[in-house]
Scaffold this motif. Structure first.
Motif, PDB file in Angstrom:
ATOM      1  N   UNK A   1       0.822  -1.201   0.000  1.00  0.00           N
ATOM      2  CA  UNK A   1       0.000   0.000   0.000  1.00  0.00           C
ATOM      3  C   UNK A   1       0.853   1.247   0.000  1.00  0.00           C
ATOM      4  N   UNK A   2       0.232   2.407  -0.181  1.00  0.00           N
ATOM      5  CA  UNK A   2       0.978   3.671  -0.207  1.00  0.00           C
ATOM      6  C   UNK A   2       1.466   4.055   1.179  1.00  0.00           C
ATOM      7  N   UNK A   3       2.351   5.047   1.234  1.00  0.00           N
ATOM      8  CA  UNK A   3       2.836   5.551   2.520  1.00  0.00           C
ATOM      9  C   UNK A   3       1.655   6.035   3.367  1.00  0.00           C
ATOM     10  N   UNK A   4       1.691   5.674   4.652  1.00  0.00           N
ATOM     11  CA  UNK A   4       0.650   6.118   5.565  1.00  0.00           C
ATOM     12  C   UNK A   4      -0.593   5.261   5.586  1.00  0.00           C
ATOM     13  N   UNK A   5      -0.570   4.107   4.914  1.00  0.00           N
ATOM     14  CA  UNK A   5      -1.780   3.271   4.860  1.00  0.00           C
ATOM     15  C   UNK A   5      -1.923   2.354   6.066  1.00  0.00           C
ATOM     16  N   UNK A   6      -0.865   2.241   6.902  1.00  0.00           N
ATOM     17  CA  UNK A   6      -0.947   1.402   8.099  1.00  0.00           C
ATOM     18  C   UNK A   6      -0.199   0.101   8.014  1.00  0.00           C
ATOM     19  N   UNK A   7       0.496  -0.152   6.907  1.00  0.00           N
ATOM     20  CA  UNK A   7       1.149  -1.459   6.740  1.00  0.00           C
ATOM     21  C   UNK A   7       2.315  -1.669   7.709  1.00  0.00           C
ATOM     22  N   UNK A   8       3.162  -0.641   7.892  1.00  0.00           N
ATOM     23  CA  UNK A   8       4.283  -0.788   8.821  1.00  0.00           C
ATOM     24  C   UNK A   8       3.781  -0.862  10.260  1.00  0.00           C
ATOM     25  N   UNK A   9       2.764  -0.091  10.610  1.00  0.00           N
ATOM     26  CA  UNK A   9       2.184  -0.181  11.951  1.00  0.00           C
ATOM     27  C   UNK A   9       1.647  -1.576  12.209  1.00  0.00           C
ATOM     28  N   UNK A  10       1.015  -2.178  11.207  1.00  0.00           N
ATOM     29  CA  UNK A  10       0.512  -3.551  11.349  1.00  0.00           C
ATOM     30  C   UNK A  10       1.654  -4.516  11.616  1.00  0.00           C
ATOM     31  N   UNK A  11       2.756  -4.381  10.858  1.00  0.00           N
ATOM     32  CA  UNK A  11       3.899  -5.265  11.067  1.00  0.00           C
ATOM     33  C   UNK A  11       4.509  -5.054  12.457  1.00  0.00           C
ATOM     34  N   UNK A  12       4.607  -3.818  12.889  1.00  0.00           N
ATOM     35  CA  UNK A  12       5.186  -3.547  14.203  1.00  0.00           C
ATOM     36  C   UNK A  12       4.320  -4.122  15.322  1.00  0.00           C
ATOM     37  N   UNK A  13       3.021  -4.188  15.113  1.00  0.00           N
ATOM     38  CA  UNK A  13       2.164  -4.829  16.109  1.00  0.00           C
ATOM     39  C   UNK A  13       2.390  -6.338  16.129  1.00  0.00           C
TER      40      UNK A  13
ATOM     41  N   UNK B   1       4.578  -2.288  18.758  1.00  0.00           N
ATOM     42  CA  UNK B   1       3.410  -1.449  18.989  1.00  0.00           C
ATOM     43  C   UNK B   1       2.323  -2.322  19.614  1.00  0.00           C
ATOM     44  N   UNK B   2       1.605  -1.760  20.561  1.00  0.00           N
ATOM     45  CA  UNK B   2       0.523  -2.498  21.216  1.00  0.00           C
ATOM     46  C   UNK B   2      -0.806  -2.127  20.578  1.00  0.00           C
ATOM     47  N   UNK B   3      -1.615  -3.102  20.165  1.00  0.00           N
ATOM     48  CA  UNK B   3      -2.909  -2.776  19.557  1.00  0.00           C
ATOM     49  C   UNK B   3      -3.818  -2.043  20.537  1.00  0.00           C
ATOM     50  N   UNK B   4      -4.604  -1.121  20.011  1.00  0.00           N
ATOM     51  CA  UNK B   4      -5.633  -0.476  20.823  1.00  0.00           C
ATOM     52  C   UNK B   4      -6.729  -1.478  21.169  1.00  0.00           C
TER      53      UNK B   4
ATOM     54  N   UNK C   1      10.404 -20.854   5.940  1.00  0.00           N
ATOM     55  CA  UNK C   1       9.702 -20.176   7.031  1.00  0.00           C
ATOM     56  C   UNK C   1       8.779 -19.099   6.467  1.00  0.00           C
ATOM     57  N   UNK C   2       7.915 -18.603   7.332  1.00  0.00           N
ATOM     58  CA  UNK C   2       6.948 -17.583   6.937  1.00  0.00           C
ATOM     59  C   UNK C   2       7.642 -16.235   6.785  1.00  0.00           C
ATOM     60  N   UNK C   3       7.426 -15.587   5.637  1.00  0.00           N
ATOM     61  CA  UNK C   3       7.902 -14.225   5.416  1.00  0.00           C
ATOM     62  C   UNK C   3       6.692 -13.299   5.365  1.00  0.00           C
ATOM     63  N   UNK C   4       6.743 -12.203   6.116  1.00  0.00           N
ATOM     64  CA  UNK C   4       5.752 -11.140   5.999  1.00  0.00           C
ATOM     65  C   UNK C   4       6.499  -9.904   5.520  1.00  0.00           C
ATOM     66  N   UNK C   5       6.100  -9.390   4.376  1.00  0.00           N
ATOM     67  CA  UNK C   5       6.883  -8.396   3.647  1.00  0.00           C
ATOM     68  C   UNK C   5       6.063  -7.118   3.481  1.00  0.00           C
ATOM     69  N   UNK C   6       6.607  -5.994   3.921  1.00  0.00           N
ATOM     70  CA  UNK C   6       5.941  -4.701   3.767  1.00  0.00           C
ATOM     71  C   UNK C   6       6.589  -3.946   2.618  1.00  0.00           C
ATOM     72  N   UNK C   7       5.777  -3.440   1.689  1.00  0.00           N
ATOM     73  CA  UNK C   7       6.301  -2.683   0.567  1.00  0.00           C
ATOM     74  C   UNK C   7       5.229  -1.758  -0.003  1.00  0.00           C
ATOM     75  N   UNK C   8       5.687  -0.689  -0.654  1.00  0.00           N
ATOM     76  CA  UNK C   8       4.774   0.141  -1.440  1.00  0.00           C
ATOM     77  C   UNK C   8       4.957  -0.127  -2.920  1.00  0.00           C
ATOM     78  N   UNK C   9       5.889  -1.035  -3.255  1.00  0.00           N
ATOM     79  CA  UNK C   9       6.236  -1.340  -4.642  1.00  0.00           C
ATOM     80  C   UNK C   9       5.392  -2.514  -5.139  1.00  0.00           C
ATOM     81  N   UNK C  10       4.470  -2.233  -6.045  1.00  0.00           N
ATOM     82  CA  UNK C  10       3.561  -3.270  -6.524  1.00  0.00           C
ATOM     83  C   UNK C  10       4.292  -4.397  -7.230  1.00  0.00           C
ATOM     84  N   UNK C  11       5.348  -4.083  -7.996  1.00  0.00           N
ATOM     85  CA  UNK C  11       6.072  -5.126  -8.732  1.00  0.00           C
ATOM     86  C   UNK C  11       6.763  -6.085  -7.774  1.00  0.00           C
ATOM     87  N   UNK C  12       7.293  -5.567  -6.658  1.00  0.00           N
ATOM     88  CA  UNK C  12       7.883  -6.443  -5.648  1.00  0.00           C
ATOM     89  C   UNK C  12       6.849  -7.423  -5.122  1.00  0.00           C
TER      90      UNK C  12
END
Length: 386
Positions: free
Chosen positions: A64-76, A81-84, A213-224
């Protein structure tokens, strides 16, 4: 690409407190996870109640684009980060309130942060030595991991003697040698140039398959995301707009945002003027028609349709048969090496992009200012949500 070791638990079912004969559970589960921040006295909802499940051994991307919440989701997921509200489970265990150092995951960032005074071998072995793993085991595991990431023979090299791609491999090996049950990667290829980034996309996927193993990958690059992922969660404004495999997301985007964010897509709007079996006809202007596969439509319904540029043909005359047919005028032609990009302005003013491969049997010789017809098959039209 900075690697942070989040947890130290041993791999395997016993690490999550369940018998080995239990049915397999997802590697990562998020259930109604929400995250609010307070900014200048106002509550900002960064993540809006996400629920998803990531399978064991899956390469899963948050896109997703910058500011969409993807990195916050990964940090949780990592515990930084602690979920609300909501629940996070790792291999069936509720870890919502578990600190990062007790979660069996590692996290890798964009910056490498290798120890400059240590060579490749020492960088990779660092975490194992801190955990006081026996020396013979360290030698075996580091050697295996360097072979997997393609750095055998560079054990004595210092980070300054390595290319950016090689430094990234060292950081990846340092994370994987600890045998986490999941690896979280936050924009790890962002510092590389385009050609090296494309090469490393394939290498990351190969490595993930090899270590299993499981990979969870955060990116704003659609081709990646399209290149590497088994499944992709496309995020926008703190929510998941579509979760599917790469082909489904590209060929059948669920929303206008997904259609526009993933690759290039043409969005057309019109009303259904006829229905024959499972094919609906959408009228565009006085002369244009778009044929749309799929049931559930009704006469007079307003629909928004997406069609990819590479699915469209440019013709000099009106096409016959059961195909979409839309007239327009070529407003721009751009040569892009392997293909030409055409911008075609329709009668109603909308602009459509068409990609045509530069092959020996290319059908179009259209030039700027030519009146043309655009045509494509009904199954290449797809109605989307708002």
């Amino acid at each position: 690409m900075t690697e942070i070791q989040v947890g130290h638990a041993a791999a395997g079912p016993a690490a999550v407190g369940r018998p080995p004969d239990w049915p397999e559970v997802p590697a990562i589960e998020l259930e109604g996870v929400r995250k609010d921040f307070v900014s200048r006295g106002e509550v900002v909802r960064a993540v809006k109640g996400i629920s998803l499940s990531i399978a064991e051994g899956e390469f899963f991307s948050l896109l997703g684009p910058s500011g969409c919440g993807k990195t916050t989701t990964m940090r949780m997921i990592a515990g930084f980060e602690e979920p609300t509200s909501g629940t996070i489970r790792l291999h069936g265990m509720d870890v919502t309130d578990v600190p990062p150092n007790r979660r069996d995951v590692n996290m890798v960032f964009q910056s490498y942060a290798l120890f400059p005074h240590m060579n490749v071998w020492e960088n990779v072995a660092f975490g194992l030595k801190r955990k006081k793993v026996p020396e013979p085991e360290i030698r075996r595991r580091v050697g295996e991991m360097l072979e997997i990431v393609g750095l055998t023979g560079r054990e004595r090299s210092r980070p300054r003697e390595l290319s950016g791609g090689q430094q990234q491999r060292v950081a990846l090996a340092r994370a994987l040698v600890n045998r986490p049950r999941a690896l979280l990667l936050d924009e790890p290829l962002g510092a590389l140039d385009l050609k090296l980034r494309q090469q490393m996309q394939l290498e990351l996927k190969r490595i993930q398959r090899e270590v299993g193993i499981t990979f969870v990958y955060v990116t704003h690059d659609q081709s990646e995301a399209l290149t590497m992922s088994d499944r992709i969660a496309v995020m926008n404004d703190g929510a998941v707009e579509q979760l599917a495999d790469p082909r489904e997301i590209y060929e059948r985007p669920a929303t206008a945002f997904v259609a526009s964010f993933i690759g290039t897509s043409n969005l057309l709007s019109g009303q259904i003027s006829a229905i024959s079996g499972d094919v609906a006809t959408v009228r565009l202007g006085d002369r244009g028609r778009v044929l749309l596969n799929g049931g559930g439509h009704r006469l007079g319904e307003s629909v928004q349709i997406t069609v990819r540029p590479e699915k469209i043909r440019i013709l000099q005359g009106e096409p016959e048969g059961d195909v979409s047919a839309v007239p327009g005028v070529v407003s721009e032609v751009v040569y892009l090496g392997t293909y030409n990009s055409y911008a075609v302005t329709l009668d109603g003013g909308a602009e459509v992009t068409v990609f045509e491969q530069n092959a020996h049997d290319s059908t179009s010789t259209a030039e700027r200012g030519d009146s043309v017809w655009l045509s494509w098959q009904p199954h290449h039209s797809y109605a989307i949500g708002s």
